[in-house]
Design a protein around this motif. Structure first.
Motif, PDB file in Angstrom:
ATOM      1  N   ALA A  94      43.957  41.379  44.049  1.00  0.00           N
ATOM      2  CA  ALA A  94      44.754  40.404  44.784  1.00  0.00           C
ATOM      3  C   ALA A  94      46.125  40.913  45.197  1.00  0.00           C
ATOM      4  O   ALA A  94      46.634  40.538  46.257  1.00  0.00           O
ATOM      5  CB  ALA A  94      44.921  39.139  43.939  1.00  0.00           C
ATOM      6  N   HIS A  95      46.746  41.734  44.345  1.00  0.00           N
ATOM      7  CA  HIS A  95      48.143  42.133  44.569  1.00  0.00           C
ATOM      8  C   HIS A  95      48.340  43.636  44.371  1.00  0.00           C
ATOM      9  O   HIS A  95      47.640  44.230  43.543  1.00  0.00           O
ATOM     10  CB  HIS A  95      49.064  41.421  43.567  1.00  0.00           C
ATOM     11  CG  HIS A  95      48.852  39.959  43.475  1.00  0.00           C
ATOM     12  ND1 HIS A  95      48.345  39.358  42.337  1.00  0.00           N
ATOM     13  CD2 HIS A  95      49.048  38.975  44.377  1.00  0.00           C
ATOM     14  CE1 HIS A  95      48.248  38.052  42.558  1.00  0.00           C
ATOM     15  NE2 HIS A  95      48.658  37.788  43.775  1.00  0.00           N
ATOM     16  N   TRP A 101      39.888  50.393  47.812  1.00  0.00           N
ATOM     17  CA  TRP A 101      40.467  49.241  47.125  1.00  0.00           C
ATOM     18  C   TRP A 101      40.729  48.112  48.111  1.00  0.00           C
ATOM     19  O   TRP A 101      41.275  48.355  49.193  1.00  0.00           O
ATOM     20  CB  TRP A 101      41.814  49.667  46.511  1.00  0.00           C
ATOM     21  CG  TRP A 101      42.100  49.025  45.191  1.00  0.00           C
ATOM     22  CD1 TRP A 101      43.020  48.053  44.952  1.00  0.00           C
ATOM     23  CD2 TRP A 101      41.491  49.338  43.949  1.00  0.00           C
ATOM     24  NE1 TRP A 101      43.008  47.738  43.618  1.00  0.00           N
ATOM     25  CE2 TRP A 101      42.071  48.512  42.979  1.00  0.00           C
ATOM     26  CE3 TRP A 101      40.484  50.231  43.539  1.00  0.00           C
ATOM     27  CZ2 TRP A 101      41.696  48.544  41.631  1.00  0.00           C
ATOM     28  CZ3 TRP A 101      40.107  50.265  42.214  1.00  0.00           C
ATOM     29  CH2 TRP A 101      40.714  49.431  41.281  1.00  0.00           C
ATOM     30  N   VAL A 102      40.358  46.901  47.738  1.00  0.00           N
ATOM     31  CA  VAL A 102      40.725  45.718  48.517  1.00  0.00           C
ATOM     32  C   VAL A 102      41.939  45.092  47.858  1.00  0.00           C
ATOM     33  O   VAL A 102      41.975  44.926  46.633  1.00  0.00           O
ATOM     34  CB  VAL A 102      39.564  44.695  48.541  1.00  0.00           C
ATOM     35  CG1 VAL A 102      40.020  43.371  49.133  1.00  0.00           C
ATOM     36  CG2 VAL A 102      38.370  45.261  49.304  1.00  0.00           C
ATOM     37  N   CYS A 103      42.937  44.752  48.669  1.00  0.00           N
ATOM     38  CA  CYS A 103      44.132  44.086  48.146  1.00  0.00           C
ATOM     39  C   CYS A 103      44.346  42.861  49.031  1.00  0.00           C
ATOM     40  O   CYS A 103      44.734  42.986  50.191  1.00  0.00           O
ATOM     41  CB  CYS A 103      45.306  45.065  48.203  1.00  0.00           C
ATOM     42  SG  CYS A 103      46.727  44.524  47.275  1.00  0.00           S
ATOM     43  N   ARG A 109      41.453  56.479  48.053  1.00  0.00           N
ATOM     44  CA  ARG A 109      41.574  57.090  49.380  1.00  0.00           C
ATOM     45  C   ARG A 109      41.909  56.082  50.469  1.00  0.00           C
ATOM     46  O   ARG A 109      42.380  56.446  51.538  1.00  0.00           O
ATOM     47  CB  ARG A 109      40.314  57.862  49.741  1.00  0.00           C
ATOM     48  CG  ARG A 109      39.098  56.984  49.961  1.00  0.00           C
ATOM     49  CD  ARG A 109      37.894  57.800  50.403  1.00  0.00           C
ATOM     50  NE  ARG A 109      36.883  56.927  50.978  1.00  0.00           N
ATOM     51  CZ  ARG A 109      35.764  57.380  51.526  1.00  0.00           C
ATOM     52  NH1 ARG A 109      35.514  58.664  51.571  1.00  0.00           N
ATOM     53  NH2 ARG A 109      34.897  56.529  52.038  1.00  0.00           N
ATOM     54  N   ARG A 110      41.605  54.807  50.225  1.00  0.00           N
ATOM     55  CA  ARG A 110      41.886  53.818  51.263  1.00  0.00           C
ATOM     56  C   ARG A 110      42.138  52.445  50.634  1.00  0.00           C
ATOM     57  O   ARG A 110      41.403  52.032  49.729  1.00  0.00           O
ATOM     58  CB  ARG A 110      40.692  53.730  52.207  1.00  0.00           C
ATOM     59  CG  ARG A 110      40.956  52.826  53.367  1.00  0.00           C
ATOM     60  CD  ARG A 110      39.939  53.001  54.469  1.00  0.00           C
ATOM     61  NE  ARG A 110      40.235  52.028  55.521  1.00  0.00           N
ATOM     62  CZ  ARG A 110      39.400  51.663  56.469  1.00  0.00           C
ATOM     63  NH1 ARG A 110      38.200  52.195  56.533  1.00  0.00           N
ATOM     64  NH2 ARG A 110      39.742  50.771  57.370  1.00  0.00           N
ATOM     65  N   VAL A 111      43.159  51.751  51.111  1.00  0.00           N
ATOM     66  CA  VAL A 111      43.437  50.389  50.648  1.00  0.00           C
ATOM     67  C   VAL A 111      43.196  49.444  51.822  1.00  0.00           C
ATOM     68  O   VAL A 111      43.748  49.645  52.909  1.00  0.00           O
ATOM     69  CB  VAL A 111      44.891  50.225  50.152  1.00  0.00           C
ATOM     70  CG1 VAL A 111      45.132  48.796  49.666  1.00  0.00           C
ATOM     71  CG2 VAL A 111      45.201  51.244  49.051  1.00  0.00           C
ATOM     72  N   HIS A 112      42.358  48.444  51.610  1.00  0.00           N
ATOM     73  CA  HIS A 112      42.088  47.441  52.637  1.00  0.00           C
ATOM     74  C   HIS A 112      42.938  46.202  52.329  1.00  0.00           C
ATOM     75  O   HIS A 112      42.604  45.430  51.427  1.00  0.00           O
ATOM     76  CB  HIS A 112      40.607  47.022  52.615  1.00  0.00           C
ATOM     77  CG  HIS A 112      39.653  48.164  52.779  1.00  0.00           C
ATOM     78  ND1 HIS A 112      39.146  48.530  54.004  1.00  0.00           N
ATOM     79  CD2 HIS A 112      39.109  49.025  51.871  1.00  0.00           C
ATOM     80  CE1 HIS A 112      38.320  49.566  53.844  1.00  0.00           C
ATOM     81  NE2 HIS A 112      38.283  49.881  52.559  1.00  0.00           N
ATOM     82  N   PHE A 113      44.034  46.037  53.046  1.00  0.00           N
ATOM     83  CA  PHE A 113      44.849  44.831  52.863  1.00  0.00           C
ATOM     84  C   PHE A 113      44.211  43.705  53.678  1.00  0.00           C
ATOM     85  O   PHE A 113      43.997  43.861  54.885  1.00  0.00           O
ATOM     86  CB  PHE A 113      46.279  45.064  53.351  1.00  0.00           C
ATOM     87  CG  PHE A 113      47.084  45.955  52.467  1.00  0.00           C
ATOM     88  CD1 PHE A 113      47.671  45.460  51.304  1.00  0.00           C
ATOM     89  CD2 PHE A 113      47.259  47.296  52.779  1.00  0.00           C
ATOM     90  CE1 PHE A 113      48.418  46.288  50.482  1.00  0.00           C
ATOM     91  CE2 PHE A 113      48.006  48.139  51.958  1.00  0.00           C
ATOM     92  CZ  PHE A 113      48.588  47.630  50.812  1.00  0.00           C
ATOM     93  N   LEU A 114      43.929  42.583  53.025  1.00  0.00           N
ATOM     94  CA  LEU A 114      43.329  41.462  53.772  1.00  0.00           C
ATOM     95  C   LEU A 114      44.399  40.642  54.492  1.00  0.00           C
ATOM     96  O   LEU A 114      44.094  39.891  55.410  1.00  0.00           O
ATOM     97  CB  LEU A 114      42.525  40.551  52.840  1.00  0.00           C
ATOM     98  CG  LEU A 114      41.323  41.180  52.115  1.00  0.00           C
ATOM     99  CD1 LEU A 114      40.576  40.111  51.328  1.00  0.00           C
ATOM    100  CD2 LEU A 114      40.376  41.883  53.079  1.00  0.00           C
ATOM    101  N   GLY A 115      45.648  40.735  54.043  1.00  0.00           N
ATOM    102  CA  GLY A 115      46.746  40.108  54.778  1.00  0.00           C
ATOM    103  C   GLY A 115      46.994  38.630  54.482  1.00  0.00           C
ATOM    104  O   GLY A 115      47.740  37.976  55.211  1.00  0.00           O
ATOM    105  N   TYR A 116      46.396  38.121  53.418  1.00  0.00           N
ATOM    106  CA  TYR A 116      46.744  36.743  53.027  1.00  0.00           C
ATOM    107  C   TYR A 116      48.085  36.768  52.317  1.00  0.00           C
ATOM    108  O   TYR A 116      48.589  37.830  51.947  1.00  0.00           O
ATOM    109  CB  TYR A 116      45.647  36.150  52.121  1.00  0.00           C
ATOM    110  CG  TYR A 116      44.356  35.987  52.873  1.00  0.00           C
ATOM    111  CD1 TYR A 116      44.190  34.912  53.744  1.00  0.00           C
ATOM    112  CD2 TYR A 116      43.340  36.933  52.771  1.00  0.00           C
ATOM    113  CE1 TYR A 116      43.025  34.783  54.489  1.00  0.00           C
ATOM    114  CE2 TYR A 116      42.176  36.802  53.512  1.00  0.00           C
ATOM    115  CZ  TYR A 116      42.025  35.732  54.369  1.00  0.00           C
ATOM    116  OH  TYR A 116      40.884  35.613  55.113  1.00  0.00           O
ATOM    117  N   ARG A 117      48.641  35.560  52.107  1.00  0.00           N
ATOM    118  CA  ARG A 117      49.941  35.511  51.440  1.00  0.00           C
ATOM    119  C   ARG A 117      49.728  35.306  49.943  1.00  0.00           C
ATOM    120  O   ARG A 117      48.833  34.551  49.527  1.00  0.00           O
ATOM    121  CB  ARG A 117      50.773  34.358  52.009  1.00  0.00           C
ATOM    122  CG  ARG A 117      52.224  34.400  51.577  1.00  0.00           C
ATOM    123  CD  ARG A 117      53.034  33.311  52.253  1.00  0.00           C
ATOM    124  NE  ARG A 117      54.446  33.473  51.947  1.00  0.00           N
ATOM    125  CZ  ARG A 117      55.002  33.089  50.815  1.00  0.00           C
ATOM    126  NH1 ARG A 117      54.279  32.486  49.882  1.00  0.00           N
ATOM    127  NH2 ARG A 117      56.294  33.288  50.606  1.00  0.00           N
TER     128      ARG A 117
END
Ligand SMILES: [Zn+2]
Length: 282
Positions: free
Chosen positions: A12-13, A37-39, A77-85
């Motif tokens: 999440a963060h 990684w998903v963030c 190698r890669r962070v996928h930011f979903l862009g929620y608050r």
């Protein structure tokens, strides 16, 4: 076909990647595994340990950089930011923000995660246990969305335009056990430090994942330096007063020599205990 070990974290963060799975992530990365990684958020509602580092207005941008510093240090190698608050701690005004991750629509989030899963095709996935370590609304939300998305990704009938169906082999919950906090408290108390933070430990233990329910233990002594360096990337979150910064590095290393993982899927056999998240996988 890419036959590397592939690991995908759903978090999440910025900083969620450190304490429970960070040593393991660094260890696998160093051994050649591919890690993404998903963030879900940029941690906009987090702390600002030092006003010289960020303002409430730019905290998200600063924490994105901190996350990328940590990812590079650990070998993600890669962070996928979903862009929620960032939804903030339970019961705070940030929960009500329309863009808060806790208010996101699973119908919108699931296909986004499915696309990431089908593209990367991880054998192993990680996310929070159902209470998210300490009840943070975003941790609980990503836990739920991860389950939905992993199931949907494996269903060939679900949005075929998002890629070929992919079934992961294992989902783990990395655990920061209560025993770690008790040990940290005792070491701090022995040095005469303020341990009032730990007053809420019993509450945490009552609601949290049971310490004894784990199925994989990873020895992370060799990757502790990387974990610690990645921890330092998150300067806005871990200022000098933070409880994880009260002991010298060597003493923290003693408390964090192993990382514990509960197998969330598939259902573990009784007595299962691995030393490798990929044990027996082809
Ligand atoms: Zn978090």
């Amino acid at each position: 076909m890419n036959d590397a070990k592939r690991l995908l974290g759903f978090y999440a963060h910025p900083d969620d990647e450190i304490l429970s799975p960070g040593g393991t992530v660094a260890k696998y990365a160093q051994a050649g595994a591919q890690i993404e990684w998903v963030c879900a958020t940029r941690g906009e509602a987090g702390e600002i340990a030092d006003p010289a580092l960020a303002t409430p207005e730019n905290l998200g941008q600063v924490r994105e950089k901190e996350m990328l510093c940590s990812a590079q240090t650990l070998g993600i190698r890669r962070v996928h930011f979903l862009g929620y608050r960032d939804s903030g701690m339970a019961g705070t005004a940030d929960n009500q923000h329309p863009q808060a991750y806790v208010n996101s629509d699973p119908e919108e989030v699931t296909p986004r995660l499915v696309k990431i899963i089908r593209c990367f095709r991880p054998q192993v996935a990680l996310t929070f246990e159902p209470w998210g370590g300490y009840g943070h609304p975003d941790h609980i939300t990503i836990h739920k969305h991860t389950h939905l998305a992993l199931q949907a990704a494996a269903d060939p009938g679900y949005h075929p335009e998002l890629g070929e169906a992919w079934q992961i082999s294992r989902l783990f919950y990395p655990l920061l056990r209560h025993a770690f906090f008790y040990a940290l408290r005792d070491k701090m108390a022995a040095r005469g430090l303020d341990v009032s933070f730990f007053d809420q430990l019993e509450e945490r233990r009552k609601n949290g994942w049971p310490d004894g329910k784990y199925h994989c233990v990873i020895d992370v002594r060799d990757s502790f330096d990387r974990k610690w360096a990645a921890f330092q990337c998150h300067a806005t979150q871990f200022g000098p007063d933070n409880i994880f910064r009260q002991l010298p590095k060597a003493e923290m290393a003693e408390l964090l020599t192993r990382e514990y993982f509960a197998l969330a899927w598939p259902e573990p056999e009784p007595g299962l205990l691995w030393e490798d998240l990929f044990a027996g996988l082809k």
